[in-house]
Design an enzyme around this catalytic site. Structure first.
Site, PDB file in Angstrom:
ATOM      1  N   GLU A   1     -13.985  27.448  -6.894  1.00  0.00           N
ATOM      2  CA  GLU A   1     -14.905  26.895  -5.902  1.00  0.00           C
ATOM      3  C   GLU A   1     -15.916  25.984  -6.608  1.00  0.00           C
ATOM      4  O   GLU A   1     -16.829  26.476  -7.258  1.00  0.00           O
ATOM      5  CB  GLU A   1     -15.630  28.028  -5.174  1.00  0.00           C
ATOM      6  CG  GLU A   1     -14.695  29.053  -4.526  1.00  0.00           C
ATOM      7  CD  GLU A   1     -15.367  30.400  -4.320  1.00  0.00           C
ATOM      8  OE1 GLU A   1     -14.836  31.418  -4.815  1.00  0.00           O
ATOM      9  OE2 GLU A   1     -16.459  30.442  -3.693  1.00  0.00           O
TER      10      GLU A   1
ATOM     11  N   HIS B   1     -22.005  32.950   1.810  1.00  0.00           N
ATOM     12  CA  HIS B   1     -21.165  31.940   2.451  1.00  0.00           C
ATOM     13  C   HIS B   1     -21.619  31.514   3.851  1.00  0.00           C
ATOM     14  O   HIS B   1     -20.817  31.390   4.771  1.00  0.00           O
ATOM     15  CB  HIS B   1     -19.713  32.415   2.518  1.00  0.00           C
ATOM     16  CG  HIS B   1     -19.038  32.510   1.194  1.00  0.00           C
ATOM     17  ND1 HIS B   1     -19.415  31.802   0.083  1.00  0.00           N
ATOM     18  CD2 HIS B   1     -17.983  33.267   0.796  1.00  0.00           C
ATOM     19  CE1 HIS B   1     -18.625  32.086  -0.923  1.00  0.00           C
ATOM     20  NE2 HIS B   1     -17.747  32.971  -0.542  1.00  0.00           N
TER      21      HIS B   1
ATOM     22  N   HIS C   1     -12.680  27.043   0.007  1.00  0.00           N
ATOM     23  CA  HIS C   1     -12.422  28.404  -0.468  1.00  0.00           C
ATOM     24  C   HIS C   1     -10.942  28.777  -0.467  1.00  0.00           C
ATOM     25  O   HIS C   1     -10.541  29.883  -0.087  1.00  0.00           O
ATOM     26  CB  HIS C   1     -13.206  29.393   0.392  1.00  0.00           C
ATOM     27  CG  HIS C   1     -13.562  30.665  -0.321  1.00  0.00           C
ATOM     28  ND1 HIS C   1     -12.633  31.598  -0.666  1.00  0.00           N
ATOM     29  CD2 HIS C   1     -14.745  31.134  -0.774  1.00  0.00           C
ATOM     30  CE1 HIS C   1     -13.229  32.604  -1.280  1.00  0.00           C
ATOM     31  NE2 HIS C   1     -14.512  32.350  -1.367  1.00  0.00           N
TER      32      HIS C   1
HETATM   33  C1  GLA Z   1     -16.492  34.320  -3.215  1.00  0.00           C
HETATM   34  C2  GLA Z   1     -17.378  35.360  -3.812  1.00  0.00           C
HETATM   35  C3  GLA Z   1     -16.633  36.638  -3.948  1.00  0.00           C
HETATM   36  C4  GLA Z   1     -16.063  37.059  -2.639  1.00  0.00           C
HETATM   37  C5  GLA Z   1     -15.238  35.932  -2.077  1.00  0.00           C
HETATM   38  C6  GLA Z   1     -14.786  36.198  -0.676  1.00  0.00           C
HETATM   39  O1  GLA Z   1     -15.514  33.911  -4.045  1.00  0.00           O
HETATM   40  O2  GLA Z   1     -17.836  34.932  -5.061  1.00  0.00           O
HETATM   41  O3  GLA Z   1     -17.530  37.631  -4.379  1.00  0.00           O
HETATM   42  O4  GLA Z   1     -17.097  37.373  -1.763  1.00  0.00           O
HETATM   43  O5  GLA Z   1     -15.992  34.791  -2.003  1.00  0.00           O
HETATM   44  O6  GLA Z   1     -14.316  37.405  -0.475  1.00  0.00           O
END
Ligand code: GLA
Length: 385
Positions: A350, A143, A214
């Site tokens: 997402e 991220h 997110h």
């Molecule tokens: C995304 C990732 C997950 C986790 C979340 C945040 O969705 O795919 O593995 O890291 O972010 O916690």
């Protein structure tokens, strides 16, 4: 005679101005009403430890649905939508105040970037040059790194009825990414209960980009319980299998006969704990589903919560959707309305490109060159039944 004429003219003038005023007031009224309806309200949401002011913007549509966003991380802090009885409740996880977002947030409601999801070992190569990113998740990059777009200040401005334009200039080599990147994200709340999000970016040097939103959804309203009874449909017949550190193996796997088959509406909790290698690696669902016709707007997912009657449909131009069912939520976070966010209290849908695409030659490219415009749209549509 002339005097009467004058008096008549004056009276006429007064009446006219009166009527204009009336018209004006009427228009003002309607404008006011319209304005009130379409007005975006602002309030302080606190100050960061560095002393920077955070502002919360709230959009409300004709049906009373409201969206609140802060300039820190472009975070959606609240989303009030009606249940089948018309009761407005909050369907996203998060905090009542700033400190939680600054100190301890698993990306609640944030704009994620420059590259959403994981990049293997925090490394990728562009035109023969290797770039090194933060390894901020199990030896991988996640991220956007330590200070991703979820932890920066976005410039926020009103951009028409119930629309916010958020802009951010990400400098060359910020978090290790090449190129000065100009990013614009718009949040538009329509009067038919849609949240339309559009992402646009340009760069002055070849780079990679993969932006997403997110938010953690829980359609029960104010997170009354976990999301395991939510019924999910994913309009996809293939998903991206991963290794135990959630990096794609490089292949695409058919969903048939597996707990990853959501082509028909299925309760999330029905198979999440099944003995399955991929569910084991994800600690549940935390995978990328491949969508058909990459660049066109298409139906990606449908979600329904039977008790409240709330439904959410997701449409996107992106080639994939990451479905994450909140496996890392462990009760250590107490969010809004004093709710303890226990295991799987929220889920994320997402829309994005595949994880680790810069290192996977068969995956759709996430490269962006000077002169090109990165443009994607996603719509979250709320309804009841
Ligand atoms: C995304 C990732 C997950 C986790 C979340 C945040 O969705 O795919 O593995 O890291 O972010 O916690």
């Amino acid at each position: 005679m002339r005097a009467r004429l004058y008096i008549a003219i004056i009276c006429a003038g007064l009446i006219l101005s009166g009527s204009c005023k009336r018209n004006e007031t009427e228009t003002d009224q309607s404008n006011l009403k319209a304005d009130t309806m379409a007005a975006i309200t602002k309030k302080s949401f606190g100050t960061t430890p560095e002393g920077k002011e955070v502002t919360e913007f709230t959009l409300t549509n004709k049906r009373g649905v409201s969206l609140s966003v802060i300039n820190y991380g472009g975070i959606i802090t609240r989303l009030l939508v009606p249940n089948r009885k018309g009761v407005l409740e909050d369907i996203v996880l998060g905090y009542d105040s700033l400190s939680g977002y600054v100190k301890d947030s698993p990306y609640f409601g944030a704009i994620v970037g420059r590259y959403g999801n994981r990049i293997a070992n925090g490394k990728f190569t562009l035109d023969g040059k290797e770039y090194t990113l933060a390894q901020n998740n199990n030896g991988q990059h996640l991220h956007g790194g330590v200070k991703g777009f979820d932890k920066v200040f976005w410039n926020v401005e009103e951009a028409g009825a119930n629309t916010l334009r958020l802009t951010y200039q990400s400098k060359d080599m910020e978090e290790g990414y090449p190129g000065n990147l100009s990013v614009e994200v718009t949040y538009a709340l329509t009067d038919v209960n849609e949240l339309k999000i559009s992402y646009t970016a340009t760069t002055d040097k070849k780079t990679i980009i993969n932006l997403t939103q997110h938010s953690y959804f829980n359609l029960t309203g104010n997170a009354k319980r976990d999301i395991l009874d939510h019924e999910l449909t994913l309009y996809s017949d293939k998903f991206v299998p991963v290794t135990k550190v959630l990096i794609p193996t490089g292949e695409l796997k058919d969903v048939s006969g597996s707990p990853f088959d959501f082509r028909t509406s299925t309760a999330i909790g029905a198979r999440v704990n099944e003995k399955d290698q991929q569910l084991g690696f994800g600690r549940g669902y935390d995978h990328c589903w491949v969508l058909s016709s990459p660049d066109s707007m298409k139906h990606a997912a449908s979600l329904y919560e039977p008790v409240s009657g709330r439904a959410l449909d997701v449409y996107t131009t992106e080639p994939a959707i990451q479905f994450y069912c909140g496996n890392f939520l462990d009760g250590s976070i107490t969010g809004k309305y004093n709710v303890v966010y226990s295991h799987r209290y929220g889920l994320c849908l997402e829309t994005e490109h595949y994880p680790d695409s810069p290192n996977q030659k068969d995956f759709p490219s996430t490269e962006l060159s000077p002169g090109e415009v990165y443009q994607t749209q996603t719509t979250y549509k709320f309804s009841t039944r």
